[in-house]
Design a protein around this motif. Structure first.
Motif, short mmCIF file in Angstrom:
data_model
loop_
_atom_site.label_atom_id
_atom_site.label_comp_id
_atom_site.label_asym_id
_atom_site.label_seq_id
_atom_site.Cartn_x
_atom_site.Cartn_y
_atom_site.Cartn_z
N ASN A 77 0.83 -1.21 0.00
CA ASN A 77 0.00 0.00 0.00
C ASN A 77 0.87 1.26 0.00
O ASN A 77 1.44 1.65 1.02
N HIS A 78 0.94 1.90 -1.17
CA HIS A 78 1.86 3.04 -1.31
C HIS A 78 1.35 4.31 -0.64
O HIS A 78 2.05 5.32 -0.63
N ASP A 79 0.15 4.25 -0.07
CA ASP A 79 -0.32 5.38 0.74
C ASP A 79 0.41 5.44 2.08
O ASP A 79 0.40 6.46 2.76
N ILE A 80 1.01 4.29 2.44
CA ILE A 80 1.74 4.23 3.71
C ILE A 80 3.23 4.42 3.38
O ILE A 80 3.74 3.82 2.43
N ASP A 81 3.94 5.25 4.16
CA ASP A 81 5.35 5.48 3.80
C ASP A 81 6.17 4.21 4.04
O ASP A 81 5.79 3.32 4.80
N ILE A 82 7.28 4.14 3.35
CA ILE A 82 8.01 2.87 3.27
C ILE A 82 8.60 2.43 4.61
O ILE A 82 8.61 1.24 4.92
N GLU A 83 9.06 3.35 5.41
CA GLU A 83 9.59 2.98 6.73
C GLU A 83 8.53 2.31 7.59
O GLU A 83 8.81 1.34 8.28
N THR A 84 7.32 2.86 7.52
CA THR A 84 6.21 2.30 8.29
C THR A 84 5.86 0.90 7.79
O THR A 84 5.59 0.00 8.59
N ARG A 85 5.93 0.71 6.47
CA ARG A 85 5.63 -0.62 5.92
C ARG A 85 6.67 -1.65 6.34
O ARG A 85 6.36 -2.79 6.63
N ILE A 86 7.95 -1.24 6.37
CA ILE A 86 9.00 -2.17 6.80
C ILE A 86 8.82 -2.51 8.28
O ILE A 86 8.94 -3.66 8.70
N ARG A 87 8.49 -1.50 9.07
CA ARG A 87 8.24 -1.74 10.49
C ARG A 87 7.08 -2.73 10.67
O ARG A 87 7.13 -3.63 11.51
N TYR A 88 6.08 -2.56 9.83
CA TYR A 88 4.90 -3.42 9.88
C TYR A 88 5.28 -4.87 9.52
O TYR A 88 4.83 -5.82 10.16
N TYR A 89 6.12 -5.01 8.52
CA TYR A 89 6.62 -6.35 8.14
C TYR A 89 7.37 -7.00 9.30
O TYR A 89 7.13 -8.18 9.64
N ILE A 90 8.26 -6.25 9.94
CA ILE A 90 9.04 -6.79 11.07
C ILE A 90 8.09 -7.17 12.22
O ILE A 90 8.25 -8.22 12.84
#
Lengths: 192, 192
Positions: A77-90
């Motif tokens: 979801n590109h509405d979410i910034d990439i750092e937040t997405r990586i944090r979410y993955y972790i």
């Protein structure tokens, strides 16, 4: 010809998982599986053509559990910034690992036996989405320009070691917060 | 009684290492070892009482190789500041792993089979010195207050993955400098 029974397939997969957790993936044989599942060995071959197929199927079952319990789509979801997405993955790997330590052990055992860089691992879809996410982060100079399997391996092995430590009662789960583990992982990955 | 022959002991250890690298540590049996080493199975038992003793001995041989090729004593030299000593430790693991990828695979295979937290690993002396070094770094708030096996596991698994990538020809050794790998590891460990 015998009719396939999905329930029996599950019983066979459960037997394979039990052997892997007790003795390691190398110890899996159709003889052992048949004995543990209380079915004829010829019946095992009705569902799985060989040992490789058995291991693939148990691996895939665990991967599917991860997909079903996590929100993989959010990672794209590109509405979410990439750092937040990586944090979410972790965070998702962390939550899954704490809730399903046996599942992580199964995945690690099978991966270890097959070789880390086997097509088995690379071609499955959650790994592809994570791969894409991390490539995007490298291209945008958010994380270090290093092989993606170093980044992913770090996330997996750190969290897996931590949940194994808890399982071995080296310390209680409350001793470290997600934030502590996240900071360790994210500090390695990000460009400072 | 037969006289022990140090040369034969080495031949047996070489056979064990060959089996581990080709088929994994679980596949080691005295029958296979005897066949590969061209000696009688009863002769294997003259040198090693069982499979466990065989694996221990090969593991210990690899650990001794590390000790002999690295300068472990420097890690204890308090005239050198602690950050430099940790860097030196990471550099030694890196150099050893690049020069001896098979040795790292042997160690990983045997450790994996025995369980990471087995006495085998914890009681050997180079690990004790590293453990001491990292504990000192935690006490002095140089590295994060996390389980030491997360710190050590990160160093080992990152470097091992990197040398395996090179071995699998995913990229040439020249693609990444020691500094790149070091920064990834050190950023995770240190307090920012």
């Amino acid at each position: 010809m015998k009719k396939k029974d999905m329930n029996k397939q599950t019983i066979i997969q459960d037997a394979v998982a039990e052997i892997i957790l007790a003795e390691g993936a190398v110890s899996v044989s159709t003889t052992k599986v048949a004995k543990l599942a209380h079915i004829a060995q010829s019946n095992v071959y009705l569902y799985f053509k060989d040992k490789q197929a058995l291991l693939d199927s148990v691996y895939q079952r665990e991967r599917n559990r991860i997909i079903n319990t996590t929100d993989i789509a959010e990672l794209r979801n590109h509405d979410i910034d990439i750092e937040t997405r990586i944090r979410y993955y972790i965070e998702q790997v962390y939550d899954y690992s704490l809730a399903n330590p046996d599942s992580m052990n199964l995945i690690q055992q099978i991966k270890f036996l097959m070789g880390e860089d086997d097509g088995l691992v690379i071609n499955d879809s959650p790994n592809n989405i994570v791969h894409e996410l991390l490539q995007e982060a490298i291209d945008n100079q958010v994380i270090k320009k290093l092989p993606i399997n170093l980044h992913m391996g770090m996330v997996f092995s750190t969290i897996h070691q931590h949940t194994n430590n808890i399982g071995d009662q080296q310390y209680p789960e409350s001793e470290y917060k997600f934030e502590d583990i996240y900071q360790f992982i994210w500090d390695a990955m990000r460009i400072h």
